[in-house]
Design a protein around this motif. Structure first.
Motif, PDB file in Angstrom:
ATOM      1  N   LEU A   1      89.869  66.744 -47.345  1.00  0.00           N
ATOM      2  CA  LEU A   1      89.809  67.564 -46.137  1.00  0.00           C
ATOM      3  C   LEU A   1      90.997  68.504 -45.995  1.00  0.00           C
ATOM      4  CD1 LEU A   1      88.449  64.960 -43.568  1.00  0.00           C
ATOM      5  CD2 LEU A   1      87.182  66.789 -44.724  1.00  0.00           C
ATOM      6  N   GLU A   2      92.117  68.152 -46.597  1.00  0.00           N
ATOM      7  CA  GLU A   2      93.307  69.001 -46.501  1.00  0.00           C
ATOM      8  C   GLU A   2      93.188  70.233 -47.386  1.00  0.00           C
ATOM      9  OE1 GLU A   2      96.737  66.595 -47.237  1.00  0.00           O
ATOM     10  OE2 GLU A   2      96.526  65.523 -45.353  1.00  0.00           O
TER      11      GLU A   2
ATOM     12  N   LEU B   1      89.190  68.398 -38.863  1.00  0.00           N
ATOM     13  CA  LEU B   1      87.979  67.686 -38.462  1.00  0.00           C
ATOM     14  C   LEU B   1      86.739  68.138 -39.245  1.00  0.00           C
ATOM     15  CD1 LEU B   1      88.480  67.659 -34.592  1.00  0.00           C
ATOM     16  CD2 LEU B   1      89.001  65.845 -36.239  1.00  0.00           C
ATOM     17  N   ALA B   2      86.900  69.178 -40.054  1.00  0.00           N
ATOM     18  CA  ALA B   2      85.790  69.738 -40.836  1.00  0.00           C
ATOM     19  C   ALA B   2      84.623  70.130 -39.932  1.00  0.00           C
ATOM     20  CB  ALA B   2      85.345  68.781 -41.926  1.00  0.00           C
ATOM     21  N   ILE B   3      84.941  70.885 -38.875  1.00  0.00           N
ATOM     22  CA  ILE B   3      83.919  71.357 -37.949  1.00  0.00           C
ATOM     23  C   ILE B   3      84.027  72.873 -37.828  1.00  0.00           C
ATOM     24  CG2 ILE B   3      83.751  69.196 -36.664  1.00  0.00           C
ATOM     25  CD1 ILE B   3      85.529  70.381 -34.497  1.00  0.00           C
ATOM     26  N   THR B   4      82.993  73.490 -37.304  1.00  0.00           N
ATOM     27  CA  THR B   4      82.973  74.941 -37.171  1.00  0.00           C
ATOM     28  C   THR B   4      83.936  75.391 -36.072  1.00  0.00           C
ATOM     29  OG1 THR B   4      81.220  74.946 -35.502  1.00  0.00           O
ATOM     30  CG2 THR B   4      80.530  74.996 -37.838  1.00  0.00           C
ATOM     31  N   THR B   5      84.226  76.681 -36.082  1.00  0.00           N
ATOM     32  CA  THR B   5      85.105  77.217 -35.036  1.00  0.00           C
ATOM     33  C   THR B   5      84.434  77.107 -33.669  1.00  0.00           C
ATOM     34  OG1 THR B   5      84.330  79.456 -35.513  1.00  0.00           O
ATOM     35  CG2 THR B   5      86.389  78.769 -36.557  1.00  0.00           C
TER      36      THR B   5
ATOM     37  N   ALA C   1      82.336  74.731 -32.713  1.00  0.00           N
ATOM     38  CA  ALA C   1      82.462  73.324 -32.313  1.00  0.00           C
ATOM     39  C   ALA C   1      83.898  73.025 -31.896  1.00  0.00           C
ATOM     40  CB  ALA C   1      82.033  72.410 -33.453  1.00  0.00           C
ATOM     41  N   THR C   2      84.853  73.639 -32.586  1.00  0.00           N
ATOM     42  CA  THR C   2      86.263  73.437 -32.244  1.00  0.00           C
ATOM     43  C   THR C   2      86.554  73.972 -30.847  1.00  0.00           C
ATOM     44  OG1 THR C   2      86.877  73.615 -34.566  1.00  0.00           O
ATOM     45  CG2 THR C   2      88.649  73.883 -32.962  1.00  0.00           C
ATOM     46  N   THR C   3      86.042  75.139 -30.542  1.00  0.00           N
ATOM     47  CA  THR C   3      86.238  75.722 -29.211  1.00  0.00           C
ATOM     48  C   THR C   3      85.652  74.814 -28.132  1.00  0.00           C
ATOM     49  OG1 THR C   3      86.235  77.955 -30.111  1.00  0.00           O
ATOM     50  CG2 THR C   3      85.757  77.734 -27.747  1.00  0.00           C
ATOM     51  N   ALA C   4      84.460  74.299 -28.382  1.00  0.00           N
ATOM     52  CA  ALA C   4      83.825  73.396 -27.405  1.00  0.00           C
ATOM     53  C   ALA C   4      84.644  72.120 -27.252  1.00  0.00           C
ATOM     54  CB  ALA C   4      82.401  73.068 -27.842  1.00  0.00           C
TER      55      ALA C   4
ATOM     56  N   PRO D   1      94.117  76.114 -33.240  1.00  0.00           N
ATOM     57  CA  PRO D   1      92.714  75.705 -33.317  1.00  0.00           C
ATOM     58  C   PRO D   1      92.139  75.674 -34.738  1.00  0.00           C
ATOM     59  CG  PRO D   1      93.036  77.069 -31.404  1.00  0.00           C
ATOM     60  CD  PRO D   1      94.337  77.105 -32.178  1.00  0.00           C
ATOM     61  N   SER D   2      92.527  76.610 -35.583  1.00  0.00           N
ATOM     62  CA  SER D   2      91.973  76.614 -36.945  1.00  0.00           C
ATOM     63  C   SER D   2      92.425  75.385 -37.738  1.00  0.00           C
ATOM     64  CB  SER D   2      92.345  77.896 -37.684  1.00  0.00           C
ATOM     65  OG  SER D   2      93.750  78.014 -37.804  1.00  0.00           O
ATOM     66  N   GLN D   3      93.638  74.892 -37.485  1.00  0.00           N
ATOM     67  CA  GLN D   3      94.091  73.660 -38.139  1.00  0.00           C
ATOM     68  C   GLN D   3      93.240  72.480 -37.690  1.00  0.00           C
ATOM     69  OE1 GLN D   3      98.143  73.971 -36.676  1.00  0.00           O
ATOM     70  NE2 GLN D   3      98.907  73.887 -38.784  1.00  0.00           N
ATOM     71  N   LEU D   4      92.933  72.437 -36.405  1.00  0.00           N
ATOM     72  CA  LEU D   4      92.101  71.369 -35.878  1.00  0.00           C
ATOM     73  C   LEU D   4      90.712  71.421 -36.510  1.00  0.00           C
ATOM     74  CD1 LEU D   4      91.828  69.009 -33.888  1.00  0.00           C
ATOM     75  CD2 LEU D   4      91.146  70.691 -32.155  1.00  0.00           C
ATOM     76  N   ALA D   5      90.150  72.617 -36.632  1.00  0.00           N
ATOM     77  CA  ALA D   5      88.824  72.777 -37.232  1.00  0.00           C
ATOM     78  C   ALA D   5      88.819  72.293 -38.683  1.00  0.00           C
ATOM     79  CB  ALA D   5      88.387  74.239 -37.160  1.00  0.00           C
ATOM     80  N   ARG D   6      89.851  72.675 -39.433  1.00  0.00           N
ATOM     81  CA  ARG D   6      89.936  72.231 -40.837  1.00  0.00           C
ATOM     82  C   ARG D   6      90.112  70.725 -40.933  1.00  0.00           C
ATOM     83  NH1 ARG D   6      93.006  76.828 -41.390  1.00  0.00           N
ATOM     84  NH2 ARG D   6      94.942  75.650 -41.276  1.00  0.00           N
TER      85      ARG D   6
END
Length: 116
Positions: free
Chosen positions: A114-115, A37-41, A43-46, A30-35
């Motif tokens: 973003l990377e 997409l540049a979204i909060t954790t 927002a990532t969970t949702a 999940p943290s890779q996805l958040a980074r």
């Protein structure tokens, strides 16, 4: 001294044998996805919850780190996304070479930012 019988690591087996994952894409945490997409954790969970509910991804335990989970694209995700892929491809093919070069440069630069 207490001895435990050796039991196969259920987490490793669950991740390896997850029935719906696709071999085309490696799993994400999940943290890779958040980074990416540049979204909060939060927002990532949702987002993850919505994608799981839509049956586009699946969650499995990380094989070596019990604090993490792995996210796999479900095998049915690719057909679901095919109309969007087709539309994107058609739009990209309609661009003039100069415009395509500018957009490619922009996306490459954005990706690099973003990377990091």
């Amino acid at each position: 001294m207490h001895h435990r019988r050796h039991r196969p690591d259920r987490r490793r087996r669950a991740a390896r044998d997850h029935p719906r994952r696709t071999a085309k894409r490696p799993p994400l945490i999940p943290s890779q996805l958040a980074r990416t997409l540049a979204i909060t954790t939060a927002a990532t969970t949702a987002l993850i919850d919505r994608l799981i509910k839509a049956d586009l991804i699946a969650r499995a335990p990380h094989p070596t780190d019990r604090r993490k989970t792995l996210l796999y694209a479900n095998s049915n995700a690719l057909p679901e996304l095919q109309p969007a892929k087709t539309a994107i491809t058609q739009t990209a093919q309609s661009l003039h070479d100069h415009d395509a070069a500018l957009i490619t440069t922009f996306l490459n630069n954005l990706s690099a930012v973003l990377e990091h």
